[in-house]
Design an enzyme around this catalytic site. Structure first.
Site, PDB file in Angstrom:
ATOM      1  N   ASP A  85      -1.164   6.590   6.491  1.00 29.94           N
ATOM      2  CA  ASP A  85      -2.309   5.842   5.965  1.00 29.94           C
ATOM      3  C   ASP A  85      -2.710   4.827   7.034  1.00 29.94           C
ATOM      4  O   ASP A  85      -2.069   3.795   7.191  1.00 29.94           O
ATOM      5  CB  ASP A  85      -1.914   5.138   4.661  1.00 29.94           C
ATOM      6  CG  ASP A  85      -3.027   4.240   4.130  1.00 29.94           C
ATOM      7  OD1 ASP A  85      -4.101   4.165   4.769  1.00 29.94           O
ATOM      8  OD2 ASP A  85      -2.815   3.610   3.073  1.00 29.94           O
ATOM      9  N   LYS A 104     -12.827  -0.768   7.037  1.00 29.82           N
ATOM     10  CA  LYS A 104     -12.258  -1.742   7.972  1.00 29.82           C
ATOM     11  C   LYS A 104     -12.774  -1.471   9.385  1.00 29.82           C
ATOM     12  O   LYS A 104     -13.679  -2.148   9.851  1.00 29.82           O
ATOM     13  CB  LYS A 104     -10.742  -1.747   7.898  1.00 29.82           C
ATOM     14  CG  LYS A 104     -10.295  -2.413   6.584  1.00 29.82           C
ATOM     15  CD  LYS A 104      -9.176  -1.712   5.965  1.00 29.82           C
ATOM     16  CE  LYS A 104      -8.543  -2.464   4.837  1.00 29.82           C
ATOM     17  NZ  LYS A 104      -9.291  -2.564   3.604  1.00 29.82           N
ATOM     18  N   TRP A 153       0.832  -1.209   0.000  1.00 36.44           N
ATOM     19  CA  TRP A 153       0.000   0.000   0.000  1.00 36.44           C
ATOM     20  C   TRP A 153       0.867   1.259   0.000  1.00 36.44           C
ATOM     21  O   TRP A 153       0.542   2.250  -0.669  1.00 36.44           O
ATOM     22  CB  TRP A 153      -0.982  -0.003   1.163  1.00 36.44           C
ATOM     23  CG  TRP A 153      -2.087  -0.979   0.929  1.00 36.44           C
ATOM     24  CD1 TRP A 153      -2.337  -2.116   1.639  1.00 36.44           C
ATOM     25  CD2 TRP A 153      -3.067  -0.939  -0.119  1.00 36.44           C
ATOM     26  NE1 TRP A 153      -3.418  -2.783   1.092  1.00 36.44           N
ATOM     27  CE2 TRP A 153      -3.879  -2.089   0.019  1.00 36.44           C
ATOM     28  CE3 TRP A 153      -3.333  -0.059  -1.166  1.00 36.44           C
ATOM     29  CZ2 TRP A 153      -4.938  -2.369  -0.852  1.00 36.44           C
ATOM     30  CZ3 TRP A 153      -4.386  -0.334  -2.038  1.00 36.44           C
ATOM     31  CH2 TRP A 153      -5.173  -1.474  -1.870  1.00 36.44           C
TER      32      TRP A 153
END
Ligand code: PMP
Length: 348
Positions: free
Chosen positions: A160, A184, A90
């Site tokens: 992030d 999430k 990511w």
């Protein structure tokens, strides 16, 4: 997973929200009823993470991926480059997307070691003039977690936190910007939350389209246009649930207990393995492999039959992955570890 009490509450008021005589999906985002939902959600998030007024809290569309470039647009001045610490896929994507807007530099990458940990901070090649240092405190696919906020950075730290926000207490004041895709620990997909220090805004090299300008969104209360109202409402219900559970301190102890149980099960057997160096193991995403990968398919199909869903590892790394976000109860992890021991015994 979303917390079951939240799903039940959403179901119970889906047709008629309070005395609005319409569904929450049918009311105007400019009306009083949604205004209250929006304000309460923001207030609860601020309380949960102890976010001061010097930070804007934005509820935006486009997921975390949109933020990969939007944060570069808002935080980098002309000719400034941005630093990236790469501890998983990511972070790599975040850097690639930002590169479309400004120059980027990788300060260190764990890719050559197969993303099994975090490069030692003494080896990070930090630029003191960078617009920001971007980190991914929890790499969702490889299951690598950063231990705390880098102390070495002289520039604003951007994080992030898509797969770890609200999983434990957080000292927001150590960050210039925190962002997270909602799907999430926050709520349904379709939204990202951005927590940004207001003093950092306003250095952009040229005017941005209104939607992408954090200052415009902040002034508009994240309602420059129609916001993701349903996702925002469900997020608000998740925040209320978190407050009722005892907040992020309580989440941390629950999450620690869940992760410890699963890692202990993996480590106790040569049949299962987790590739991540122990100090960097994630509390949220636990990848594991079987010593004999020809059994992967049998493991996954029998797990599904046993009601253990979503265990297939990410397509980039294969194997299995247990994502044990806030809403996963300890009993869910117990059921998984029971199944794992039983599966192993049946292969003997
Ligand atoms: N960052 C991290 C750490 C993620 O886990 C994800 C999604 N799994 C993303 C970014 C991308 O999020 P989205 O799909 O919301 O754009």
């Amino acid at each position: 997973m979303l917390p079951e009490p939240v799903l039940a509450k959403v179901q119970s008021e889906l047709l008629e929200f309070g005395d609005a005589r319409a569904s929450v999906m049918e009311i105007s985002h400019r009306g009083a009823a949604f205004g209250e939902i929006a304000a309460q959600a923001e207030a609860d998030l601020r309380a949960l993470l102890d976010i001061g007024d010097e930070y804007a809290v934005l509820f935006l569309q486009g997921g975390a991926t949109a933020q990969f470039s939007q944060l570069a647009m808002n935080l980098s001045a002309a000719n400034q480059s941005a630093d990236y610490l790469i501890t998983g896929s990511w972070g790599k994507k975040a850097m690639a997307e930002a590169s479309n807007w400004c120059q980027t530099r990788c300060v260190a990458s764990a890719e050559a070691d197969g993303f099994r940990g975090v490069p030692d901070p003494s080896q990070w090649d930090l630029d003191p003039d960078a617009a920001y240092l971007h980190i991914t405190p929890n790499e969702t696919i490889v299951g690598v977690a950063l231990d705390g906020v880098p102390r070495t950075a002289e520039v604003p730290v951007v994080a992030d936190m898509s797969s770890c926000i609200l999983s434990e207490p957080l000292d927001v004041s150590r960050f210039g910007l925190i962002y997270a895709g909602a799907q999430k620990n926050i709520g349904p997909a379709g939204m990202a939350i951005v927590i940004v220090q207001r003093a950092l805004l306003g250095h952009k090299p040229r005017p941005l389209p209104g939607y992408f300008d954090y200052r415009v969104q902040d002034a508009a209360g994240s309602m420059f246009n129609t916001p993701p109202t349903f996702a925002w409402y469900v997020a608000g219900e998740v925040f209320k649930w978190l407050v009722e559970c005892g907040g992020v301190q309580e989440m941390k102890s629950r999450n620690r207990a869940k992760a410890a149980l699963l890692y202990a099960c993996i480590d106790a057997s040569a049949f299962y393995a987790n590739p991540v160096d122990k100090p960097f193991r994630s509390m949220m995403n636990i990848p594991f492999t079987l010593a004999d990968s020809t059994l992967d398919q049998a493991f996954l199909s029998q797990a599904t039959e046993a009601g253990l869903l979503g265990l297939k590892g990410h397509r980039l790394v294969g194997g299995m992955r247990a994502s044990i976000y806030n809403a996963m109860p300890l009993q869910g992890v117990q059921a998984l570890t029971d199944f794992m021991r039983d599966f192993e015994q049946r292969q003997a």
